[in-house]
Write an enzyme that holds these catalytic residues in place. Structure first.
Site, PDB file in Angstrom:
ATOM      1  N   LYS A  34       0.992   4.185  -2.884  1.00  0.00           N
ATOM      2  CA  LYS A  34       0.628   5.576  -2.582  1.00  0.00           C
ATOM      3  C   LYS A  34       1.822   6.522  -2.783  1.00  0.00           C
ATOM      4  O   LYS A  34       1.634   7.682  -3.155  1.00  0.00           O
ATOM      5  CB  LYS A  34       0.079   5.673  -1.144  1.00  0.00           C
ATOM      6  CG  LYS A  34      -1.251   4.930  -0.948  1.00  0.00           C
ATOM      7  CD  LYS A  34      -2.329   5.475  -1.856  1.00  0.00           C
ATOM      8  CE  LYS A  34      -3.686   4.844  -1.595  1.00  0.00           C
ATOM      9  NZ  LYS A  34      -4.748   5.412  -2.450  1.00  0.00           N
TER      10      LYS A  34
ATOM     11  N   TYR B 273       0.836  -1.218   0.000  1.00  0.00           N
ATOM     12  CA  TYR B 273       0.000   0.000   0.000  1.00  0.00           C
ATOM     13  C   TYR B 273       0.870   1.268   0.000  1.00  0.00           C
ATOM     14  O   TYR B 273       0.639   2.200  -0.769  1.00  0.00           O
ATOM     15  CB  TYR B 273      -0.894  -0.039   1.240  1.00  0.00           C
ATOM     16  CG  TYR B 273      -1.891   1.095   1.347  1.00  0.00           C
ATOM     17  CD1 TYR B 273      -3.061   1.099   0.585  1.00  0.00           C
ATOM     18  CD2 TYR B 273      -1.685   2.156   2.227  1.00  0.00           C
ATOM     19  CE1 TYR B 273      -3.985   2.137   0.699  1.00  0.00           C
ATOM     20  CE2 TYR B 273      -2.595   3.192   2.346  1.00  0.00           C
ATOM     21  CZ  TYR B 273      -3.747   3.174   1.579  1.00  0.00           C
ATOM     22  OH  TYR B 273      -4.663   4.200   1.699  1.00  0.00           O
TER      23      TYR B 273
HETATM   24  P1  NAD Z   1     -13.537   2.432   0.816  1.00  0.00           P
HETATM   25  O1  NAD Z   1     -13.135   1.006   0.780  1.00  0.00           O
HETATM   26  O2  NAD Z   1     -14.628   2.855   1.724  1.00  0.00           O
HETATM   27  O3  NAD Z   1     -13.904   2.942  -0.655  1.00  0.00           O
HETATM   28  C1  NAD Z   1     -13.161   2.579  -1.779  1.00  0.00           C
HETATM   29  C2  NAD Z   1     -14.092   2.468  -2.968  1.00  0.00           C
HETATM   30  O4  NAD Z   1     -13.310   2.077  -4.107  1.00  0.00           O
HETATM   31  C3  NAD Z   1     -15.169   1.392  -2.785  1.00  0.00           C
HETATM   32  O5  NAD Z   1     -16.443   1.881  -3.153  1.00  0.00           O
HETATM   33  C4  NAD Z   1     -14.711   0.280  -3.718  1.00  0.00           C
HETATM   34  O6  NAD Z   1     -15.789  -0.508  -4.254  1.00  0.00           O
HETATM   35  C5  NAD Z   1     -14.002   1.055  -4.808  1.00  0.00           C
HETATM   36  N1  NAD Z   1     -13.050   0.233  -5.540  1.00  0.00           N
HETATM   37  C6  NAD Z   1     -12.160  -0.671  -5.033  1.00  0.00           C
HETATM   38  N2  NAD Z   1     -11.502  -1.280  -6.013  1.00  0.00           N
HETATM   39  C7  NAD Z   1     -11.967  -0.780  -7.192  1.00  0.00           C
HETATM   40  C8  NAD Z   1     -11.674  -1.015  -8.559  1.00  0.00           C
HETATM   41  N3  NAD Z   1     -10.760  -1.934  -8.921  1.00  0.00           N
HETATM   42  N4  NAD Z   1     -12.331  -0.307  -9.502  1.00  0.00           N
HETATM   43  C9  NAD Z   1     -13.266   0.606  -9.144  1.00  0.00           C
HETATM   44  N5  NAD Z   1     -13.599   0.868  -7.864  1.00  0.00           N
HETATM   45  C10 NAD Z   1     -12.958   0.176  -6.894  1.00  0.00           C
HETATM   46  O7  NAD Z   1     -12.181   3.236   1.132  1.00  0.00           O
HETATM   47  P2  NAD Z   1     -11.927   4.766   1.592  1.00  0.00           P
HETATM   48  O8  NAD Z   1     -11.441   4.736   2.978  1.00  0.00           O
HETATM   49  O9  NAD Z   1     -13.075   5.631   1.231  1.00  0.00           O
HETATM   50  O10 NAD Z   1     -10.670   5.096   0.677  1.00  0.00           O
HETATM   51  C11 NAD Z   1     -10.734   5.880  -0.499  1.00  0.00           C
HETATM   52  C12 NAD Z   1      -9.320   6.245  -0.923  1.00  0.00           C
HETATM   53  O11 NAD Z   1      -8.686   7.000   0.109  1.00  0.00           O
HETATM   54  C13 NAD Z   1      -8.412   5.046  -1.186  1.00  0.00           C
HETATM   55  O12 NAD Z   1      -7.575   5.304  -2.291  1.00  0.00           O
HETATM   56  C14 NAD Z   1      -7.609   4.952   0.083  1.00  0.00           C
HETATM   57  O13 NAD Z   1      -6.387   4.302  -0.119  1.00  0.00           O
HETATM   58  C15 NAD Z   1      -7.442   6.402   0.443  1.00  0.00           C
HETATM   59  N6  NAD Z   1      -7.108   6.658   1.843  1.00  0.00           N
HETATM   60  C16 NAD Z   1      -7.961   6.302   2.833  1.00  0.00           C
HETATM   61  C17 NAD Z   1      -7.595   6.548   4.166  1.00  0.00           C
HETATM   62  C18 NAD Z   1      -8.479   6.183   5.310  1.00  0.00           C
HETATM   63  O14 NAD Z   1      -8.052   6.375   6.449  1.00  0.00           O
HETATM   64  N7  NAD Z   1      -9.696   5.701   5.102  1.00  0.00           N
HETATM   65  C19 NAD Z   1      -6.368   7.145   4.458  1.00  0.00           C
HETATM   66  C20 NAD Z   1      -5.522   7.494   3.423  1.00  0.00           C
HETATM   67  C21 NAD Z   1      -5.917   7.249   2.101  1.00  0.00           C
END
Ligand code: NAD
Length: 251
Positions: free
Chosen positions: A163, A159
């Site tokens: 990123k 991951y």
């Molecule tokens: P989440 O799992 O709630 O949402 C992710 C969404 O992406 C889901 O709806 C999923 O179905 C979709 N997805 C996954 N694989 C896919 C694919 N191959 N094609 C199309 N859609 C796909 O996650 P989140 O927490 O909302 O994270 C969103 C983004 O933010 C991610 O890139 C994550 O790495 C990043 N992020 C999250 C956090 C956190 O603390 N939650 C921190 C840093 C970065």
């Protein structure tokens, strides 16, 4: 003069827009007047999100299915989005997953899957939109990275690599397309309360709050606010940057 940070007349694609951070971004862009294409694999949630945004904000929306790691699927989605809306101005590369594990135990499939979705997914979507954005001489590409990509996180070599890779991708692409009126930036969220972080052990959550000067977890709305700022016309001289939205966790 139009309202500050208005997105009226613009159309945005938000990958992974069905829930979590992506959904908050899609809603916030819609609230600022943008037409929104919610792209995801979970189509019932994607359609629900698109309908909610249309009802709440009176903007046109669509829900389209695409696996961002699959180039053919992304090309078909972009073709359908352009056929419906004519022009795509904003791309938010938000779809992402985690498959955590210490390196000794990490399966090759988990490495590949995380890199394919988180990093190659952004490449696939940006490449599919690069030509139309260059032709229209306007674009906003925003990549959702993570503080794990900035600082590295044990148990997340896959991951963190994906990123951090997005940060290099952001800067390289910003240099390629800047002269065509396209900006490319990254937002690096800290610990945000979503499905992705819900399952983490309590002691990790407590430690994260201790490490955050603002003394709380972030919300999806905190990220959406930063994205809406970078997506606006007013941000036209900001490109290649990483905006950390982490309550001061990493500095
Ligand atoms: P989440 O799992 O709630 O949402 C992710 C969404 O992406 C889901 O709806 C999923 O179905 C979709 N997805 C996954 N694989 C896919 C694919 N191959 N094609 C199309 N859609 C796909 O996650 P989140 O927490 O909302 O994270 C969103 C983004 O933010 C991610 O890139 C994550 O790495 C990043 N992020 C999250 C956090 C956190 O603390 N939650 C921190 C840093 C970065």
């Amino acid at each position: 003069m139009s309202e500050y940070l208005s997105l009226e007349g613009r159309t945005a694609i938000v990958t992974g827009g069905a829930r979590g951070i992506g959904k908050a971004i899609a809603e916030t862009l819609g609230a600022r007047g943008a037409k929104v294409v919610v792209v995801d694999l979970i189509m019932d949630l994607a359609e629900e999100a698109a309908n909610e945004i249309a009802t709440n904000h009176g903007v046109e929306t669509a829900a389209l299915e695409a696996d961002v790691s699959d180039q053919a699927s992304v090309k078909a989605m972009v073709k359908a989005a352009i056929a419906k809306f004519g022009q795509i101005d904003i791309l938010i590369n938000n779809a992402g997953i985690t498959r955590d594990g210490l390196i000794m135990r990490m399966k090759e499939a988990d490495w590949d899957m995380v890199l394919d979705i988180n990093l190659k997914g952004a490449f696939n979507c940006s490449q599919a939109l690069a030509r139309p954005m260059m032709k229209q001489r306007y674009g906003r590409i925003i990549n959702i990275s993570s503080v794990s990509g900035v600082a590295g996180q044990a148990g997340q070599t896959n991951y963190s690599s994906s990123k951090a890779g997005l940060l290099g991708f952001t800067k390289a692409l910003a240099k390629e397309v800047g002269s065509r009126g396209i900006t490319v930036n990254a937002v690096a969220p800290g610990f945000i309360e979503t499905v992705l972080t819900h399952e983490l052990p309590e002691e990790i959550k407590e430690m994260s709050i201790k490490l955050t000067p603002m003394g709380r977890f972030g919300t999806p709305q905190d990220i959406a606010n930063a994205v809406a700022f970078l997506a606006a016309e007013e941000s036209s001289f900001i490109t290649g940057v990483t905006l950390q939205v982490d309550g001061g966790m990493v500095m």
